[in-house]
Motif scaffolding. Structure first.
Motif, PDB file in Angstrom:
ATOM      1  N   ALA A  45      10.490   2.403   4.938  1.00 37.22           N
ATOM      2  CA  ALA A  45       9.178   2.788   4.074  1.00 37.22           C
ATOM      3  C   ALA A  45       8.001   2.790   5.260  1.00 37.22           C
ATOM      4  O   ALA A  45       8.161   2.483   6.362  1.00 37.22           O
ATOM      5  CB  ALA A  45       8.912   1.498   3.311  1.00 37.22           C
ATOM      6  N   ALA A  46       7.085   3.436   4.514  1.00 38.72           N
ATOM      7  CA  ALA A  46       5.776   3.543   5.356  1.00 38.72           C
ATOM      8  C   ALA A  46       4.924   2.415   4.557  1.00 38.72           C
ATOM      9  O   ALA A  46       4.814   2.205   3.228  1.00 38.72           O
ATOM     10  CB  ALA A  46       5.183   4.872   5.043  1.00 38.72           C
ATOM     11  N   GLU A  47       4.166   1.546   5.540  1.00 43.02           N
ATOM     12  CA  GLU A  47       3.430   0.375   4.858  1.00 43.02           C
ATOM     13  C   GLU A  47       2.369   1.057   3.805  1.00 43.02           C
ATOM     14  O   GLU A  47       2.064   0.228   2.895  1.00 43.02           O
ATOM     15  CB  GLU A  47       2.563  -0.336   5.854  1.00 43.02           C
ATOM     16  CG  GLU A  47       3.590  -1.201   6.872  1.00 43.02           C
ATOM     17  CD  GLU A  47       4.425  -2.101   5.858  1.00 43.02           C
ATOM     18  OE1 GLU A  47       3.571  -2.716   5.170  1.00 43.02           O
ATOM     19  OE2 GLU A  47       5.550  -2.427   5.956  1.00 43.02           O
ATOM     20  N   GLY A  48       1.626   2.092   3.958  1.00 47.05           N
ATOM     21  CA  GLY A  48       0.707   2.497   2.906  1.00 47.05           C
ATOM     22  C   GLY A  48       1.228   3.167   1.887  1.00 47.05           C
ATOM     23  O   GLY A  48       0.187   3.675   1.016  1.00 47.05           O
ATOM     24  N   SER A  49       2.688   3.337   1.528  1.00 45.64           N
ATOM     25  CA  SER A  49       3.058   4.330   0.527  1.00 45.64           C
ATOM     26  C   SER A  49       3.603   3.471  -0.382  1.00 45.64           C
ATOM     27  O   SER A  49       4.652   2.549  -0.109  1.00 45.64           O
ATOM     28  CB  SER A  49       4.145   5.296   1.043  1.00 45.64           C
ATOM     29  OG  SER A  49       4.885   5.940   0.292  1.00 45.64           O
ATOM     30  N   HIS A 129       3.060  -2.001  -1.582  1.00 43.02           N
ATOM     31  CA  HIS A 129       2.394  -1.545  -0.320  1.00 43.02           C
ATOM     32  C   HIS A 129       1.214  -2.097  -0.108  1.00 43.02           C
ATOM     33  O   HIS A 129       0.583  -2.811  -0.853  1.00 43.02           O
ATOM     34  CB  HIS A 129       2.517   0.118  -0.344  1.00 43.02           C
ATOM     35  CG  HIS A 129       1.603   0.663  -1.480  1.00 43.02           C
ATOM     36  ND1 HIS A 129       1.779   0.386  -2.768  1.00 43.02           N
ATOM     37  CD2 HIS A 129       0.323   1.383  -1.400  1.00 43.02           C
ATOM     38  CE1 HIS A 129       1.048   1.059  -3.529  1.00 43.02           C
ATOM     39  NE2 HIS A 129      -0.005   1.389  -2.718  1.00 43.02           N
ATOM     40  N   ARG A 130       0.316  -1.576   1.085  1.00 40.41           N
ATOM     41  CA  ARG A 130      -0.619  -2.281   1.573  1.00 40.41           C
ATOM     42  C   ARG A 130      -1.613  -1.249   2.049  1.00 40.41           C
ATOM     43  O   ARG A 130      -1.152  -0.116   2.527  1.00 40.41           O
ATOM     44  CB  ARG A 130      -0.719  -3.590   2.454  1.00 40.41           C
ATOM     45  CG  ARG A 130       0.115  -2.959   3.557  1.00 40.41           C
ATOM     46  CD  ARG A 130       0.217  -4.075   4.523  1.00 40.41           C
ATOM     47  NE  ARG A 130       0.868  -3.866   5.995  1.00 40.41           N
ATOM     48  CZ  ARG A 130       0.067  -3.407   6.853  1.00 40.41           C
ATOM     49  NH1 ARG A 130      -1.171  -3.021   7.046  1.00 40.41           N
ATOM     50  NH2 ARG A 130       0.979  -2.960   8.037  1.00 40.41           N
ATOM     51  N   ARG A 131      -2.954  -1.560   2.087  1.00 43.47           N
ATOM     52  CA  ARG A 131      -3.927  -0.581   2.793  1.00 43.47           C
ATOM     53  C   ARG A 131      -3.531  -0.624   4.309  1.00 43.47           C
ATOM     54  O   ARG A 131      -3.473  -1.913   5.138  1.00 43.47           O
ATOM     55  CB  ARG A 131      -5.388  -1.075   2.608  1.00 43.47           C
ATOM     56  CG  ARG A 131      -6.404  -0.031   3.132  1.00 43.47           C
ATOM     57  CD  ARG A 131      -7.832  -0.496   2.777  1.00 43.47           C
ATOM     58  NE  ARG A 131      -9.152   0.179   3.390  1.00 43.47           N
ATOM     59  CZ  ARG A 131      -9.574   0.148   4.446  1.00 43.47           C
ATOM     60  NH1 ARG A 131      -9.260  -1.125   5.117  1.00 43.47           N
ATOM     61  NH2 ARG A 131     -10.559   0.743   4.800  1.00 43.47           N
ATOM     62  N   VAL A 132      -3.515   0.455   4.883  1.00 48.05           N
ATOM     63  CA  VAL A 132      -3.348   0.407   6.365  1.00 48.05           C
ATOM     64  C   VAL A 132      -4.825   0.267   7.092  1.00 48.05           C
ATOM     65  O   VAL A 132      -5.715   1.183   6.641  1.00 48.05           O
ATOM     66  CB  VAL A 132      -2.645   1.625   7.038  1.00 48.05           C
ATOM     67  CG1 VAL A 132      -2.814   1.802   8.453  1.00 48.05           C
ATOM     68  CG2 VAL A 132      -1.152   2.036   6.458  1.00 48.05           C
TER      69      VAL A 132
END
Length: 312
Positions: A45-49, A129-132
């Motif tokens: 996964a991508a942390e911001g997605s 997810h979270r804000r990068v």
């Protein structure tokens, strides 16, 4: 199609012989997060997605592109698309049904004109997810995928007819003709591009970074790691996005990018960019010049998955 059924690019699935080496790269220096793994398959996964994963890796005897997955607006849209593809004599791999991949959902698979496996899914549970954060140089999301085709105009026409992709821009060279079509399913300049190549293959995967600083920090991290850089850093004309291209351990080209253009679709008219003008490849003039060696790397190996559905 009168209504746009596809919404966005979800994930791209790769099969490779050296699974552990590939996993170490994507879950390590590239900056993705392994969220699940089972019997030689991992989900990254991508942390911001909000996507459950944006890359799936599978251990296999041969390197191949397993599939490309797109999101649909609703399960009804999935059914509608399946009916339309059948009516258009597109070869379905599976019928719409519940999915057993992370996040579930409802979808089906089919072959495109070049024999790639395409998946369309709706109602997939969003990942927490979270804000990068500022200076955090990891991918925010999957930006786009570029595909090599031996007949880019036929591939473009197929995606326009069957999946309602629209042309944003084209790159060409006067004595060679059209080399790449940038295609969209939203106001994002492109979620897919079709490049002219000697065979069907994956040209590159592109990952969106938080901003210019994070893009440059990520580029620097890859350089310090010893990863092979083939082109960049620079800024494209078509899409107005930044670029640095590297090779993953199996020779797939992967890109860090940011600031991909968002279009006013009501007023947009496609451009044709002449690549004999260097500013059309790189507005900044900071990247190494595009040459035959870079093009050869991006041609990638012949895809062994053409018209062969992945086992999972």
């Amino acid at each position: 199609m009168t209504n746009r059924l596809l919404t966005h690019l979800r994930h791209v699935d790769l099969a490779v012989p050296d699974y552990n080496k590939q996993l170490d790269f994507y879950a390590g220096v590239w900056g993705l997060t392994k969220v699940a793994e089972d019997s030689g398959i991992s989900f990254l996964a991508a942390e911001g997605s909000p996507e459950q994963y944006i890359v799936r890796l599978r251990k296999a005897d041969e390197k191949r592109l397993d599939l490309i997955s797109y999101g649909a607006a609703s399960s009804a849209g999935v059914d509608t698309l399946a009916e339309q593809l059948l009516a258009g004599e597109v070869q379905l791999i599976s019928q719409p049904a519940k999915l057993d991949s992370p996040g579930g959902g409802y979808g089906f698979r089919f072959f495109d004109i070049d024999g790639r496996t395409i998946e369309v899914a709706a109602d997939v549970e969003a990942r927490k997810h979270r804000r990068v954060e500022e200076k955090e140089a990891i991918p925010v999301r999957l930006s786009h995928v570029v595909l090599n085709s031996t007949d880019i105009n036929a591939t473009r026409a197929w995606y326009e007819q069957h999946l309602d992709f629209r042309l944003s821009d084209t790159m060409s060279i006067p004595h060679m003709g059209e080399l790449m079509h940038f295609m969209r399913i939203s106001n994002q300049h492109h979620s897919m591009a079709i490049a002219r190549g000697p065979h069907t293959s994956l040209q590159h995967l592109s990952f969106e970074m938080r901003g210019i600083d994070e893009y440059m920090r990520g580029t620097g991290r890859l350089l310090r790691s010893g990863a092979t850089k083939i082109w960049g850093p620079g800024r494209h004309m078509a899409g107005d996005n930044t670029f640095t291209y590297f090779l993953d351990p199996h020779g797939n080209t992967v890109e860090y990018t940011t600031e991909l253009e968002e279009l006013d679709e009501d007023t947009w008219h496609p451009h044709i960019y002449d690549l004999t003008k260097p500013e059309n490849a790189d507005q900044w003039g900071t990247a190494n010049p595009m040459n035959e060696m870079i093009a050869k790397e991006m041609h990638n190996d012949v895809d062994r998955g053409v018209f062969v559905a992945p086992p999972v």
